[in-house]
Design an enzyme around this catalytic site. Sequence first.
Site, PDB file in Angstrom:
ATOM      1  N   HIS A 153      -3.925  97.875 -42.081  1.00 19.54           N
ATOM      2  CA  HIS A 153      -3.155  98.714 -43.003  1.00 19.54           C
ATOM      3  C   HIS A 153      -2.513  99.828 -42.205  1.00 19.54           C
ATOM      4  O   HIS A 153      -3.185 100.585 -41.510  1.00 19.54           O
ATOM      5  CB  HIS A 153      -4.058  99.297 -44.095  1.00 19.54           C
ATOM      6  CG  HIS A 153      -3.313 100.163 -45.070  1.00 19.54           C
ATOM      7  ND1 HIS A 153      -2.709  99.649 -46.208  1.00 19.54           N
ATOM      8  CD2 HIS A 153      -3.044 101.500 -45.067  1.00 19.54           C
ATOM      9  CE1 HIS A 153      -2.123 100.635 -46.865  1.00 19.54           C
ATOM     10  NE2 HIS A 153      -2.312 101.763 -46.204  1.00 19.54           N
ATOM     11  N   CYS A 154      -1.201  99.922 -42.292  1.00 20.97           N
ATOM     12  CA  CYS A 154      -0.456 100.901 -41.507  1.00 20.97           C
ATOM     13  C   CYS A 154      -0.134 102.116 -42.370  1.00 20.97           C
ATOM     14  O   CYS A 154       0.624 102.002 -43.344  1.00 20.97           O
ATOM     15  CB  CYS A 154       0.840 100.274 -40.978  1.00 20.97           C
ATOM     16  SG  CYS A 154       1.864 101.433 -40.034  1.00 20.97           S
TER      17      CYS A 154
END
Length: 201
Positions: free
Chosen positions: A24-25
């Site tokens: 997850h960025c």
Amino acid sequence: QTFKPPFSHHCRICNRCVSRMDHHCPWMNNCVGAGNLKHFTLFLIYTWMCNCMALGLLGWNYFFCATEECIFSLLMVQLARITTVVSTGSLLFTSSMIMNVTYGLMTGIGTIDRLKKKAMDTMLQSEEEPILLKDVFGIAGYHTWFLPIDPVFEDYDRVMGYSTPQRLLREQIKEQGPNDGYYTGGGSVITHGSQSDFFVP
């Protein structure tokens, strides 16, 4: 129980399962997976190039300026120092992320899976195959690889690891052709006056 595509994971932040999830960025406020790995890679490349350009322009006009006209105010000096620190830090960070993505493509192991394998000391037992570039950037042509447009995959279902009934129905209609059958709108494909084998309720 439901089918779980290979290398997919559930993201607690996005509250959804992501096919071939890497991580997850927070910078993109989204998960990086099979569908947007190209966009994430281009985001890193664009940022890396902007950092190089910023440092190059700053060095040429500030650090290597040796003429008498190179007199800067205190504010400009502080801004130059701040820009240098931010650009250098961002360049190092994006460089490490690009190497991380490259390693994932070469090994076929995403960030989450790699961390799990390292924790269980099973990295040497990995049998994943490298991810093909066409499964990231698509088959629309090399000139589209560096453009921020959605990739066109050769086999969408294989890349994603799953297929939906609606997509299977569209593919069947496409293979049959417009003269072989018609779609009733209720989920049935009628072929030559009889119901086809494929039905979506």
